[in-house]
Scaffold this motif. Structure first.
Motif, PDB file in Angstrom:
ATOM      1  N   UNK A   1     -34.236 106.622  56.041  1.00  0.00           N
ATOM      2  CA  UNK A   1     -35.050 106.995  57.196  1.00  0.00           C
ATOM      3  C   UNK A   1     -36.225 107.852  56.833  1.00  0.00           C
ATOM      4  N   UNK A   2     -36.033 108.773  55.881  1.00  0.00           N
ATOM      5  CA  UNK A   2     -37.040 109.779  55.613  1.00  0.00           C
ATOM      6  C   UNK A   2     -38.041 109.355  54.561  1.00  0.00           C
ATOM      7  N   UNK A   3     -38.523 108.157  54.648  1.00  0.00           N
ATOM      8  CA  UNK A   3     -39.557 107.723  53.726  1.00  0.00           C
ATOM      9  C   UNK A   3     -40.914 108.008  54.308  1.00  0.00           C
ATOM     10  N   UNK A   4     -41.769 108.727  53.583  1.00  0.00           N
ATOM     11  CA  UNK A   4     -43.082 109.024  54.122  1.00  0.00           C
ATOM     12  C   UNK A   4     -43.901 107.772  54.328  1.00  0.00           C
ATOM     13  N   UNK A   5     -44.726 107.793  55.355  1.00  0.00           N
ATOM     14  CA  UNK A   5     -45.548 106.641  55.679  1.00  0.00           C
ATOM     15  C   UNK A   5     -46.929 106.720  55.052  1.00  0.00           C
TER      16      UNK A   5
ATOM     17  N   UNK B   1     -44.871 107.194  63.554  1.00  0.00           N
ATOM     18  CA  UNK B   1     -43.984 106.167  62.999  1.00  0.00           C
ATOM     19  C   UNK B   1     -42.523 106.527  63.189  1.00  0.00           C
ATOM     20  N   UNK B   2     -42.200 107.819  63.069  1.00  0.00           N
ATOM     21  CA  UNK B   2     -40.811 108.235  63.230  1.00  0.00           C
ATOM     22  C   UNK B   2     -40.281 107.999  64.630  1.00  0.00           C
ATOM     23  N   UNK B   3     -41.093 108.265  65.637  1.00  0.00           N
ATOM     24  CA  UNK B   3     -40.668 108.039  67.025  1.00  0.00           C
ATOM     25  C   UNK B   3     -40.514 106.554  67.302  1.00  0.00           C
ATOM     26  N   UNK B   4     -41.380 105.738  66.708  1.00  0.00           N
ATOM     27  CA  UNK B   4     -41.287 104.291  66.929  1.00  0.00           C
ATOM     28  C   UNK B   4     -39.993 103.711  66.361  1.00  0.00           C
ATOM     29  N   UNK B   5     -39.407 104.367  65.365  1.00  0.00           N
ATOM     30  CA  UNK B   5     -38.173 103.850  64.767  1.00  0.00           C
ATOM     31  C   UNK B   5     -36.927 104.167  65.588  1.00  0.00           C
ATOM     32  N   UNK B   6     -37.058 105.032  66.594  1.00  0.00           N
ATOM     33  CA  UNK B   6     -35.909 105.366  67.436  1.00  0.00           C
ATOM     34  C   UNK B   6     -35.487 104.134  68.232  1.00  0.00           C
ATOM     35  N   UNK B   7     -34.211 103.885  68.287  1.00  0.00           N
ATOM     36  CA  UNK B   7     -33.681 102.692  68.944  1.00  0.00           C
ATOM     37  C   UNK B   7     -34.066 102.678  70.427  1.00  0.00           C
ATOM     38  N   UNK B   8     -34.729 101.602  70.837  1.00  0.00           N
ATOM     39  CA  UNK B   8     -35.183 101.485  72.227  1.00  0.00           C
ATOM     40  C   UNK B   8     -34.017 101.435  73.197  1.00  0.00           C
TER      41      UNK B   8
ATOM     42  N   UNK C   1     -34.326 112.602  66.211  1.00  0.00           N
ATOM     43  CA  UNK C   1     -34.072 111.393  65.441  1.00  0.00           C
ATOM     44  C   UNK C   1     -35.237 111.043  64.522  1.00  0.00           C
ATOM     45  N   UNK C   2     -36.434 111.442  64.911  1.00  0.00           N
ATOM     46  CA  UNK C   2     -37.607 111.182  64.066  1.00  0.00           C
ATOM     47  C   UNK C   2     -37.825 112.270  63.027  1.00  0.00           C
ATOM     48  N   UNK C   3     -37.018 113.324  63.054  1.00  0.00           N
ATOM     49  CA  UNK C   3     -37.255 114.472  62.177  1.00  0.00           C
ATOM     50  C   UNK C   3     -37.257 114.143  60.686  1.00  0.00           C
ATOM     51  N   UNK C   4     -36.427 113.193  60.184  1.00  0.00           N
ATOM     52  CA  UNK C   4     -36.535 112.893  58.746  1.00  0.00           C
ATOM     53  C   UNK C   4     -37.915 112.401  58.341  1.00  0.00           C
ATOM     54  N   UNK C   5     -38.505 111.526  59.162  1.00  0.00           N
ATOM     55  CA  UNK C   5     -39.824 110.991  58.837  1.00  0.00           C
ATOM     56  C   UNK C   5     -40.897 112.063  59.020  1.00  0.00           C
ATOM     57  N   UNK C   6     -40.752 112.890  60.056  1.00  0.00           N
ATOM     58  CA  UNK C   6     -41.721 113.970  60.280  1.00  0.00           C
ATOM     59  C   UNK C   6     -41.695 114.960  59.123  1.00  0.00           C
ATOM     60  N   UNK C   7     -40.501 115.326  58.672  1.00  0.00           N
ATOM     61  CA  UNK C   7     -40.376 116.262  57.556  1.00  0.00           C
ATOM     62  C   UNK C   7     -40.910 115.656  56.267  1.00  0.00           C
ATOM     63  N   UNK C   8     -40.753 114.351  56.117  1.00  0.00           N
ATOM     64  CA  UNK C   8     -41.330 113.688  54.944  1.00  0.00           C
ATOM     65  C   UNK C   8     -42.851 113.799  54.967  1.00  0.00           C
ATOM     66  N   UNK C   9     -43.448 113.628  56.136  1.00  0.00           N
ATOM     67  CA  UNK C   9     -44.888 113.804  56.261  1.00  0.00           C
ATOM     68  C   UNK C   9     -45.309 115.237  55.997  1.00  0.00           C
ATOM     69  N   UNK C  10     -44.502 116.196  56.487  1.00  0.00           N
ATOM     70  CA  UNK C  10     -44.802 117.607  56.240  1.00  0.00           C
ATOM     71  C   UNK C  10     -44.725 117.928  54.755  1.00  0.00           C
ATOM     72  N   UNK C  11     -43.775 117.315  54.062  1.00  0.00           N
ATOM     73  CA  UNK C  11     -43.646 117.541  52.617  1.00  0.00           C
ATOM     74  C   UNK C  11     -44.884 117.026  51.882  1.00  0.00           C
ATOM     75  N   UNK C  12     -45.297 115.803  52.212  1.00  0.00           N
ATOM     76  CA  UNK C  12     -46.498 115.240  51.588  1.00  0.00           C
ATOM     77  C   UNK C  12     -47.712 116.124  51.873  1.00  0.00           C
ATOM     78  N   UNK C  13     -47.847 116.560  53.134  1.00  0.00           N
ATOM     79  CA  UNK C  13     -48.993 117.379  53.519  1.00  0.00           C
ATOM     80  C   UNK C  13     -48.973 118.725  52.804  1.00  0.00           C
TER      81      UNK C  13
END
Length: 240
Positions: free
Chosen positions: A234-238, A118-125, A149-161
């Motif tokens: 940006x960093x909202x977990x999915x 999801x984080x990579x998909x949010x990067x501006x095309x 650029x996707x790192x906030x979302x990735x880190x949010x997933x890492x936090x949840x995990x």
């Protein structure tokens, strides 16, 4: 109720309770707990983030990402640990290590995969197309643009995990000789009424550890995320 708190206080006051080298010590068990949790997150990250990054970059695997997220929500932690223990015992593997590690990795995979995707998909095309126009290779775009650029979302997933893993290691003490801080809870239940104080102290220790890990991940996110990115949006977990 006051007796339970008195038992917990007496248990905490035992001379070996704060040892870094004695298995009865809280610092010793805390490091053991964090070690298992960190190892599970590391292995899951190595297995998950690269393929999720590649699939999202090429806009493939949307159904897979959705399926992984849904499966991850449905997996019961305790049931997975018991299943891994049963398989390890049948295959002659070390039942004190592999069942818990495999269960931790399996639990960490869904949030890491879905949040990376999801984080990579949010990067501006448009920015990606501009990078291609300036001669960047696909690998350079993934590693130098999309991943940061996707790192906030990735880190949010890492936090949840990671918080889920911290809780699961405590449960895993039932099948793991170490068990981290969960060892106190299991041993306390084995003593019956006399162990209520140990159960209470062990439960509080797990809660405090989880809160400290939450704060640590917040600090890591602030330090690791590229400047200019808005973390609040940006960093909202999915995943839940």
């Amino acid at each position: 109720m006051s007796d339970i708190f008195a038992q917990a206080w007496a248990w905490l006051g035992q001379p070996n309770r704060w040892s870094w080298t004695d298995p009865a010590g809280i610092p010793y068990r805390t490091l053991e707990h964090l070690g298992f949790s960190a190892l599970g997150l590391l292995v899951a990250g190595v297995l998950t983030i690269p393929p999720a990054l590649w699939l999202a970059h090429h806009r493939r695997g949307a159904f897979l990402a959705s399926s992984v997220m849904n499966i991850g929500r449905a997996i019961p932690s305790f049931g997975l640990i018991i299943l891994c223990w049963y398989l390890a015992s049948r295959w002659g593997l070390n039942t004190s290590f592999w069942p818990l590690l495999v269960a931790l990795v399996a639990l960490a995979l869904p949030p890491l995969f879905t949040n990376t995707y999801a984080g990579v998909l949010t990067v501006d095309a448009g920015a990606v197309d501009a990078a291609r126009g300036t001669g960047h290779t696909e690998t350079q775009i993934m590693l130098r643009m999309e991943l940061p650029l996707a790192s906030p979302v990735i880190l949010a997933g890492a936090r949840v995990a990671f918080l889920q893993l911290v809780a699961t290691v405590a449960i895993g003490a039932i099948v793991n000789d170490g068990g981290g801080l969960g060892r106190y809870i299991v041993d306390g239940f084995a003593q019956g009424v006399a162990g209520y104080g140990e159960i209470l102290a062990g439960g509080i220790a797990v809660i405090v550890l989880a809160l400290l890990c939450e704060g640590l991940f917040s600090l890591i996110t602030r330090l690791a995320v590229p400047k200019g990115l808005t973390l609040g949006t940006t960093a909202r977990p999915q995943v839940a």
